[in-house]
Write a protein that holds these residues in place. Structure first.
Motif, PDB file in Angstrom:
ATOM      1  N   ALA B  98     -37.099 -13.667   9.706  1.00  0.00           N
ATOM      2  CA  ALA B  98     -37.357 -13.793  11.147  1.00  0.00           C
ATOM      3  C   ALA B  98     -38.263 -15.057  11.327  1.00  0.00           C
ATOM      4  CB  ALA B  98     -38.123 -12.477  11.879  1.00  0.00           C
ATOM      5  N   GLN B  99     -38.005 -15.729  12.673  1.00  0.00           N
ATOM      6  CA  GLN B  99     -38.856 -16.806  13.033  1.00  0.00           C
ATOM      7  C   GLN B  99     -40.332 -16.548  12.828  1.00  0.00           C
ATOM      8  OE1 GLN B  99     -37.963 -19.986  13.695  1.00  0.00           O
ATOM      9  NE2 GLN B  99     -40.290 -20.298  13.928  1.00  0.00           N
ATOM     10  N   PRO B 100     -40.994 -16.958  11.979  1.00  0.00           N
ATOM     11  CA  PRO B 100     -42.632 -16.812  11.790  1.00  0.00           C
ATOM     12  C   PRO B 100     -43.316 -17.331  13.323  1.00  0.00           C
ATOM     13  CG  PRO B 100     -41.772 -17.894  10.010  1.00  0.00           C
ATOM     14  CD  PRO B 100     -40.842 -17.882  10.942  1.00  0.00           C
ATOM     15  N   GLN B 101     -44.140 -16.604  13.659  1.00  0.00           N
ATOM     16  CA  GLN B 101     -44.846 -16.999  14.766  1.00  0.00           C
ATOM     17  C   GLN B 101     -46.248 -17.373  14.318  1.00  0.00           C
ATOM     18  OE1 GLN B 101     -43.841 -16.311  18.091  1.00  0.00           O
ATOM     19  NE2 GLN B 101     -45.754 -16.206  19.441  1.00  0.00           N
ATOM     20  N   LEU B 102     -46.688 -18.616  14.674  1.00  0.00           N
ATOM     21  CA  LEU B 102     -47.914 -19.401  14.306  1.00  0.00           C
ATOM     22  C   LEU B 102     -48.780 -19.210  15.436  1.00  0.00           C
ATOM     23  CD1 LEU B 102     -49.507 -20.790  12.108  1.00  0.00           C
ATOM     24  CD2 LEU B 102     -48.578 -22.691  12.821  1.00  0.00           C
ATOM     25  N   VAL B 171     -49.128 -10.909  19.872  1.00  0.00           N
ATOM     26  CA  VAL B 171     -48.826  -9.803  19.473  1.00  0.00           C
ATOM     27  C   VAL B 171     -48.015  -8.923  20.287  1.00  0.00           C
ATOM     28  CG1 VAL B 171     -50.192  -7.537  19.014  1.00  0.00           C
ATOM     29  CG2 VAL B 171     -50.924  -9.711  18.154  1.00  0.00           C
ATOM     30  N   ALA B 173     -45.493  -9.727  21.599  1.00  0.00           N
ATOM     31  CA  ALA B 173     -44.187  -9.843  21.300  1.00  0.00           C
ATOM     32  C   ALA B 173     -43.355  -9.094  20.054  1.00  0.00           C
ATOM     33  CB  ALA B 173     -43.809 -11.348  21.265  1.00  0.00           C
ATOM     34  N   PRO B 175     -43.828  -9.425  16.800  1.00  0.00           N
ATOM     35  CA  PRO B 175     -43.069 -10.559  15.663  1.00  0.00           C
ATOM     36  C   PRO B 175     -43.032  -9.924  14.397  1.00  0.00           C
ATOM     37  CG  PRO B 175     -45.395 -11.439  16.151  1.00  0.00           C
ATOM     38  CD  PRO B 175     -45.447 -10.536  17.187  1.00  0.00           C
ATOM     39  N   GLU B 176     -42.331 -10.276  13.718  1.00  0.00           N
ATOM     40  CA  GLU B 176     -42.181  -9.715  12.432  1.00  0.00           C
ATOM     41  C   GLU B 176     -43.048 -10.382  11.460  1.00  0.00           C
ATOM     42  OE1 GLU B 176     -37.520  -9.213  12.712  1.00  0.00           O
ATOM     43  OE2 GLU B 176     -38.038  -8.636  10.796  1.00  0.00           O
TER      44      GLU B 176
END
Lengths: 320, 280
Positions: B98-102, B171, B173, B175-176
């Motif tokens: 998945a698109q990582p969330q930084l 958080v 959202a 994210p995976e």
């Protein structure tokens, strides 16, 4: 843990992200065979992995952009309202600024330099020029710094970056609505009074074409500005050049003898836009077909080229 | 919502899947040279810095909370930026589920807007519908715990407050893959507890969390696994408490100027917890 409510709210988001992610280039075959085998042996199937930092294909990009329509709208509306929040007069500046500009140019070019000789309605000419020109010029000048000024948002969230350009154009449009209203009132109120007529109904159509052109400019210059940050320094010059080359404050075609230069000026899309507004609002005439055709071509071509270029560099906008 | 409505892939299974893998990631930054050369050439010629990452190969799975430790300039933040796809690697491949969330350290999103409005924009930017965003807003405000400050423009926030708000938005959202770059180090004790809980929630829902910190204590407290990075190379990869302990000894030796002891500590760490995928 507040898990149940949290899940129900964000369930859709993960589905959406999964869909968006699965459109990207497959990643498992990008790994070396040795590592791939080893991961598969230890952890099972890895075919669902996708390459990080690649842009989605164009079609998926549009879908993602459509998913962000609420973001585009909220961003446009929020910033349009808060733009002058630090000033005492607040939103009144939306009207005051172009008014002051118009008054200034009218004094210099109409009274001091007497460029208005032989024109049927120089005030309306200047009002339309100044008020409608800023919609295009702002798209170019703020388009150049689009990526830089949104860096924090870009780093924090994953979304198609073109949403920023759409949001910006929409914001400029919303914030120029009061100015456009004032422009209409003044054209009708100041002698020689222009009365509304059937031709005025063409105004929104020209406006839509102008907005499409502006979005194309914003995307193109957004891409160019991310590539060459120095461009921001040159922008005040470019917008001044455009202002004179688009006949914003005086009819430049009167001072050009060289037919080649005149042809260039008359092919300039912003010149065409302003000329069409003036035919519609001042003369009450339908603009000639070649103007419609060339403006439509300009708008669509700028939009297409700007979009493709912007999308091609999508993964670069977040870097340092 | 009933548990059976939850898609099966989003709960932690007995056999955790790989969520992110990096192979031989190398990175050099390109900068404009500001000194030397003729003045008309200056700025147009590119110069590259020394290697920031020297071939990192690693993988992480669902349910893992991975801590990254290392001295300043060891490449921790750069590695996260590459893993998140924000910084293209000079060479090497990163793949993810998945698109990582930084979550970085920069303080404000849209500085002129209030915290509330930033929540609204942020949740919509991630693709929520206005309905979802409306419900998420309450949870975010609660998790951020900023009180009345939520109505102030974000440029009045302290760095800690900004980090709390951005953490809460991210958080929400769900994210995976969440990556946190020192962002929580500015938070106070009450927030540390809440953020830990929120991250564990993510992990229970088959997520992976990366946490950068140079405080070994934070890694020990929060993480299940730790990766030690030194000068762009993986030194050790193993259970958080053991790796963090070894790192602590190493950092202490460096601080005291005992470079031989530090060097031996590096070798010992690599021998005890060799980075699993480095030599395939």
């Amino acid at each position: 843990m507040t898990a149940p409510s949290q899940r129900s709210g964000s369930q859709g988001l993960r589905t959406q992200w999964r869909r968006a992610w699965s459109a990207r280039r497959s990643g498992a075959d990008a790994l070396s065979p040795a590592l791939r085998l080893r991961l598969e042996r230890e952890f099972g199937d890895i075919s669902y992995l996708r390459r990080v930092g690649t842009r989605p294909p164009l079609r998926e990009y549009f879908t993602e952009l459509w998913d962000r329509r609420h973001f585009v709208w909220a961003g446009a509306r929020g910033e349009a309202v808060t733009r002058y929040s630090n000033e005492r007069l607040g939103v009144a500046w939306y009207v005051l600024r172009p008014l002051l500009d118009a008054a200034f140019y009218w004094v210099i070019f109409g009274i001091v330099l007497q460029l208005s000789r032989g024109m049927e309605n120089f005030i309306a000419f200047i009002l339309i020029g100044v008020f409608m020109f800023q919609l295009s010029s702002r798209a170019i000048t703020s388009g150049v710094s689009l990526i830089r000024s949104s860096k924090a948002m870009i780093r924090a969230f994953a979304f198609p970056r073109a949403a920023l350009a759409v949001s910006m154009i929409l914001r400029d449009f919303l914030s120029s609505l009061p100015a456009i209203a004032v422009m209409f009132v003044m054209i009708m109120a100041i002698p020689p009074h222009e009365a509304p007529n059937v031709a005025w109904s063409l105004f929104p159509i020209v406006l839509v074409l102008q907005l499409a052109l502006s979005l194309g400019f914003a995307l193109f210059f957004g891409w160019l500005g991310a590539l060459m940050p120095d461009l921001a320094q040159a922008m005040s010059f470019v917008s001044r050049l455009l202002m004179y080359a688009s006949a914003v404050i005086f009819p430049i075609e009167r001072f050009l003898d060289d037919p080649a230069v005149l042809a260039i000026v008359q092919a300039n899309p912003i010149y065409i836009v302003l000329d069409m507004y003036r035919s519609v609002l001042i003369s009450g005439a339908v603009p000639p077909a070649e103007q419609w055709i060339s403006l439509s071509i300009w708008s669509l071509a700028t939009l297409a080229v700007g979009f493709i270029l912007f999308w091609r560099d999508e993964e670069r906008y977040g870097r340092e | 919502m009933a548990a059976n409505e939850v898609a099966p892939g989003w709960r932690l299974s007995d056999d955790p899947k790989v969520t992110i893998a990096a192979e031989d990631v190398r990175l050099r930054y390109t900068v404009n040279r500001s000194t030397g050369g003729s003045w008309w050439r200056r700025g147009s010629r590119k110069a590259v810095t020394g290697p920031v990452l020297r071939g990192v190969t690693m993988a992480a799975r669902e349910g893992e909370m991975v801590g990254l430790v290392g001295l300043n300039g060891s490449g921790k933040s750069s590695l996260l930026r590459v893993l998140a796809g924000l910084q293209p690697a000079t060479s090497g491949t990163v793949v993810a589920s998945a698109q990582p969330q930084l979550l970085g350290v920069s303080a404000a999103l849209v500085p002129e807007l209030s915290g509330e409005e930033n929540i609204w924009l942020g949740t919509l930017a991630m693709g929520m519908t206005p309905d979802d965003a409306y419900f998420a807003k309450e949870r975010i405000e609660e998790l951020a715990g900023l009180g009345d400050a939520i109505k102030q423009p974000m440029n009045t926030y302290s760095s800690g407050m900004g980090a709390r708000l951005r953490f809460a938005i991210s958080v929400a959202a769900d994210p995976e893959i969440l990556m946190i770059d020192e962002a929580l180090s500015t938070g106070d004790a009450s927030f540390a507890e809440r953020s830990k809980e929120a991250m564990q929630g993510l992990i229970a829902r088959a997520g992976t969390v990366f946490l950068v910190s140079h405080a070994a204590k934070t890694i020990e407290d929060m993480c299940t696994r730790a990766i030690w990075l030194d000068a762009g190379t993986l030194i050790a990869d193993g259970p958080a408490d053991e790796v963090a302990n070894m790192y602590r000894y190493y950092a202490h030796s460096i601080a005291l100027g005992k470079h031989d002891a530090a060097k031996k500590a590096l070798e010992r760490a690599t021998a005890a917890h060799p980075p699993a995928l480095s030599h395939t």
